[in-house]
Motif scaffolding. Structure first.
Motif, PDB file in Angstrom:
ATOM      1  N   LEU A  50       0.853  -1.134  -0.101  1.00  0.00           N
ATOM      2  CA  LEU A  50       0.104  -0.047  -0.010  1.00  0.00           C
ATOM      3  C   LEU A  50       0.800   1.274   0.099  1.00  0.00           C
ATOM      4  CD1 LEU A  50      -3.064  -0.852   2.545  1.00  0.00           C
ATOM      5  CD2 LEU A  50      -3.082  -0.658   0.025  1.00  0.00           C
ATOM      6  N   ARG A  51       2.251   1.268   0.642  1.00  0.00           N
ATOM      7  CA  ARG A  51       3.015   2.190   0.529  1.00  0.00           C
ATOM      8  C   ARG A  51       3.891   2.232  -0.766  1.00  0.00           C
ATOM      9  NH1 ARG A  51       1.339   0.844   5.399  1.00  0.00           N
ATOM     10  NH2 ARG A  51       1.397   2.721   7.140  1.00  0.00           N
ATOM     11  N   GLY A  52       3.589   1.622  -1.692  1.00  0.00           N
ATOM     12  CA  GLY A  52       4.176   1.773  -2.822  1.00  0.00           C
ATOM     13  C   GLY A  52       5.308   0.664  -3.032  1.00  0.00           C
ATOM     14  N   ALA A  85       3.855  -8.319  13.372  1.00  0.00           N
ATOM     15  CA  ALA A  85       4.697  -8.174  12.229  1.00  0.00           C
ATOM     16  C   ALA A  85       3.964  -7.117  10.981  1.00  0.00           C
ATOM     17  CB  ALA A  85       4.718  -9.572  11.534  1.00  0.00           C
ATOM     18  N   GLN A  86       2.803  -7.064  11.115  1.00  0.00           N
ATOM     19  CA  GLN A  86       1.919  -6.415  10.312  1.00  0.00           C
ATOM     20  C   GLN A  86       2.315  -4.820  10.579  1.00  0.00           C
ATOM     21  OE1 GLN A  86      -2.049  -8.080  10.858  1.00  0.00           O
ATOM     22  NE2 GLN A  86      -2.216  -7.703   8.579  1.00  0.00           N
ATOM     23  N   THR A  87       2.343  -4.578  11.941  1.00  0.00           N
ATOM     24  CA  THR A  87       2.546  -3.191  12.419  1.00  0.00           C
ATOM     25  C   THR A  87       3.928  -2.731  12.138  1.00  0.00           C
ATOM     26  OG1 THR A  87       0.840  -3.364  14.209  1.00  0.00           O
ATOM     27  CG2 THR A  87       2.410  -1.658  14.420  1.00  0.00           C
ATOM     28  N   LEU A  88       4.986  -3.626  12.529  1.00  0.00           N
ATOM     29  CA  LEU A  88       6.444  -3.308  12.670  1.00  0.00           C
ATOM     30  C   LEU A  88       7.064  -3.245  10.971  1.00  0.00           C
ATOM     31  CD1 LEU A  88       7.437  -4.861  15.949  1.00  0.00           C
ATOM     32  CD2 LEU A  88       6.859  -2.491  15.516  1.00  0.00           C
ATOM     33  N   VAL A  89       6.485  -4.302  10.377  1.00  0.00           N
ATOM     34  CA  VAL A  89       7.089  -4.111   8.892  1.00  0.00           C
ATOM     35  C   VAL A  89       7.108  -2.607   8.311  1.00  0.00           C
ATOM     36  CG1 VAL A  89       4.880  -4.660   7.646  1.00  0.00           C
ATOM     37  CG2 VAL A  89       7.130  -5.458   6.837  1.00  0.00           C
ATOM     38  N   ASN A  90       6.235  -1.713   8.716  1.00  0.00           N
ATOM     39  CA  ASN A  90       6.109  -0.429   8.337  1.00  0.00           C
ATOM     40  C   ASN A  90       6.977   0.677   8.835  1.00  0.00           C
ATOM     41  OD1 ASN A  90       3.904  -1.025   6.273  1.00  0.00           O
ATOM     42  ND2 ASN A  90       2.538  -1.040   7.983  1.00  0.00           N
ATOM     43  N   GLU A  91       7.996  -0.088   9.864  1.00  0.00           N
ATOM     44  CA  GLU A  91       8.921   0.834  10.630  1.00  0.00           C
ATOM     45  C   GLU A  91       8.353   2.222  11.163  1.00  0.00           C
ATOM     46  OE1 GLU A  91      12.169   1.373   7.866  1.00  0.00           O
ATOM     47  OE2 GLU A  91      12.494  -0.790   7.510  1.00  0.00           O
ATOM     48  N   ALA A 139       7.957  -5.915  -1.141  1.00  0.00           N
ATOM     49  CA  ALA A 139       7.042  -6.169   0.063  1.00  0.00           C
ATOM     50  C   ALA A 139       7.180  -7.616   0.496  1.00  0.00           C
ATOM     51  CB  ALA A 139       5.523  -5.852  -0.528  1.00  0.00           C
ATOM     52  N   ARG A 140       7.477  -8.589  -0.242  1.00  0.00           N
ATOM     53  CA  ARG A 140       7.273  -9.929   0.144  1.00  0.00           C
ATOM     54  C   ARG A 140       8.587 -10.450   0.728  1.00  0.00           C
ATOM     55  NH1 ARG A 140       3.313 -13.482  -1.549  1.00  0.00           N
ATOM     56  NH2 ARG A 140       4.590 -15.291  -1.760  1.00  0.00           N
ATOM     57  N   ALA A 141       9.591  -9.344   0.404  1.00  0.00           N
ATOM     58  CA  ALA A 141      10.930  -9.600   1.011  1.00  0.00           C
ATOM     59  C   ALA A 141      11.117  -9.125   2.609  1.00  0.00           C
ATOM     60  CB  ALA A 141      12.156  -9.105   0.159  1.00  0.00           C
ATOM     61  N   LYS A 142      10.474  -7.799   2.372  1.00  0.00           N
ATOM     62  CA  LYS A 142      10.586  -6.988   3.815  1.00  0.00           C
ATOM     63  C   LYS A 142       9.645  -8.008   4.853  1.00  0.00           C
ATOM     64  CE  LYS A 142      10.096  -2.613   5.433  1.00  0.00           C
ATOM     65  NZ  LYS A 142       9.769  -1.008   4.920  1.00  0.00           N
ATOM     66  N   ALA A 143       8.335  -8.649   4.322  1.00  0.00           N
ATOM     67  CA  ALA A 143       7.300  -9.303   4.952  1.00  0.00           C
ATOM     68  C   ALA A 143       8.090 -10.768   5.550  1.00  0.00           C
ATOM     69  CB  ALA A 143       6.128  -9.477   4.143  1.00  0.00           C
ATOM     70  N   SER A 144       8.784 -11.232   4.742  1.00  0.00           N
ATOM     71  CA  SER A 144       9.349 -12.483   5.021  1.00  0.00           C
ATOM     72  C   SER A 144      10.239 -12.311   6.163  1.00  0.00           C
ATOM     73  CB  SER A 144      10.260 -13.159   3.716  1.00  0.00           C
ATOM     74  OG  SER A 144      10.825 -14.179   4.148  1.00  0.00           O
ATOM     75  N   GLU A 145      11.088 -11.096   6.232  1.00  0.00           N
ATOM     76  CA  GLU A 145      12.016 -11.036   7.276  1.00  0.00           C
ATOM     77  C   GLU A 145      11.350 -10.684   8.481  1.00  0.00           C
ATOM     78  OE1 GLU A 145      15.564 -10.126   9.258  1.00  0.00           O
ATOM     79  OE2 GLU A 145      14.922 -11.163   7.556  1.00  0.00           O
ATOM     80  N   TRP A 146      10.220  -9.996   8.484  1.00  0.00           N
ATOM     81  CA  TRP A 146       9.480  -9.637   9.817  1.00  0.00           C
ATOM     82  C   TRP A 146       8.765 -10.885  10.278  1.00  0.00           C
ATOM     83  CZ3 TRP A 146       9.773  -6.722  13.635  1.00  0.00           C
ATOM     84  CH2 TRP A 146      10.641  -5.510  13.518  1.00  0.00           C
TER      85      TRP A 146
END
Length: 268
Positions: free
Chosen positions: A106-108, A149-155, A114-121
């Motif tokens: 959603l943030r672009g 994870a949903q919350t913190l993935v957005n830093e 997005a999936r790489a970042k999500a996988s890490e979290w």
């Protein structure tokens, strides 16, 4: 002195009440939160703790006074705010990985980013191996890990948490408290954590703010001088924890009794 990241100055919130009257949820709130600080808010049931989070998040405007984030008046949802509610916000038709990747997309971010970042979290919160699972296949504690994870993935620079673990059983709740401390320690985010549980407030926070019976205002602001990093179970067994608990409970008990008396008067 570090400039406050969050500041409430005489913040008041009024809502239309039943029968055409006005209900004042919080009144003349005054407190600050520094960057990276973990602040817990406790008080009687219905005193306005969640309303305080709504003022900081911009979901509700103040009726009087002011709420500022980074020195600017809150007139909408500020950048860099993450909100974790009592009920998790996982999408039942998406897998664990896709739920966590949804925010960055959603943030672009591109799908792969997005999936790489999500996988890490997903790995950070202890759900590696569950990426393809769906919410109905997860326990309550695992769903809370997804929400975290949903919350913190957005830093987020600011993390607002409204009784996020209240629906969990005691053992799972303690595990999630430890998990929160572990993952928060590496983020630098400021936290406002609303809870009814004074023990939970003390084991997690740097400061505990006590609110009065409705209309709520701040009646106590206590420093929690327990060293970090903390183990939730070990902290609870220390004399320092018991001393802090007794100190804060003296103030909180008076407000709980006042709220109970008001309730009895209304029933009568």
């Amino acid at each position: 002195m570090t400039e406050p990241l969050i500041e409430l100055r005489n913040a008041t919130k009024r809502f239309p009440g039943s029968g055409g009257g006005i209900h004042t949820a919080v009144k003349d709130l005054d407190f600050q939160v520094a960057p990276g600080e973990f602040v817990a808010v406790v008080g009687p049931t219905g005193c306005g703790k969640s309303t305080t989070l709504s003022l900081v998040s911009g979901l509700e405007p103040a009726s009087a006074g002011q709420t500022t984030v980074r020195g600017r008046a809150v007139d909408g949802i500020p950048e860099g705010v993450g909100y974790m509610f009592q009920q998790d916000a996982v999408l039942p038709w998406k897998s664990v990985l896709d739920n966590v990747a949804f925010g960055p997309k959603l943030r672009g971010a591109s799908k792969s980013e997005a999936r790489a970042k999500a996988s890490e979290w997903v790995r950070i919160v202890g759900l590696a191996g569950f990426e393809s699972y769906y919410p109905h296949q997860l326990s309550g504690g695992m769903r809370k890990r997804v929400s975290l994870a949903q919350t913190l993935v957005n830093e987020p620079e600011i993390l607002l948490m409204d009784e996020p673990f209240s629906a969990l059983d005691v053992q799972t709740r303690q595990l999630m408290q430890d998990e929160l401390l572990r993952v928060w320690a590496g983020t630098g985010a400021a936290v406002i954590f609303v809870t009814h549980d004074l023990e939970e407030a003390i084991v997690l926070a740097d400061r505990v703010i006590v609110m009065t019976a409705s209309p709520a205002t701040v009646c106590g602001d206590f420093t929690v001088g327990l060293e970090r990093p903390r183990s939730v179970e070990e902290v609870r067994l220390t004399p320092e924890f018991r001393a802090i608990y007794q100190e804060i409970w003296q103030t909180l008990r008076d407000q709980v009794e006042a709220a109970r008396a008001k309730g009895a008067d209304r029933v009568a």
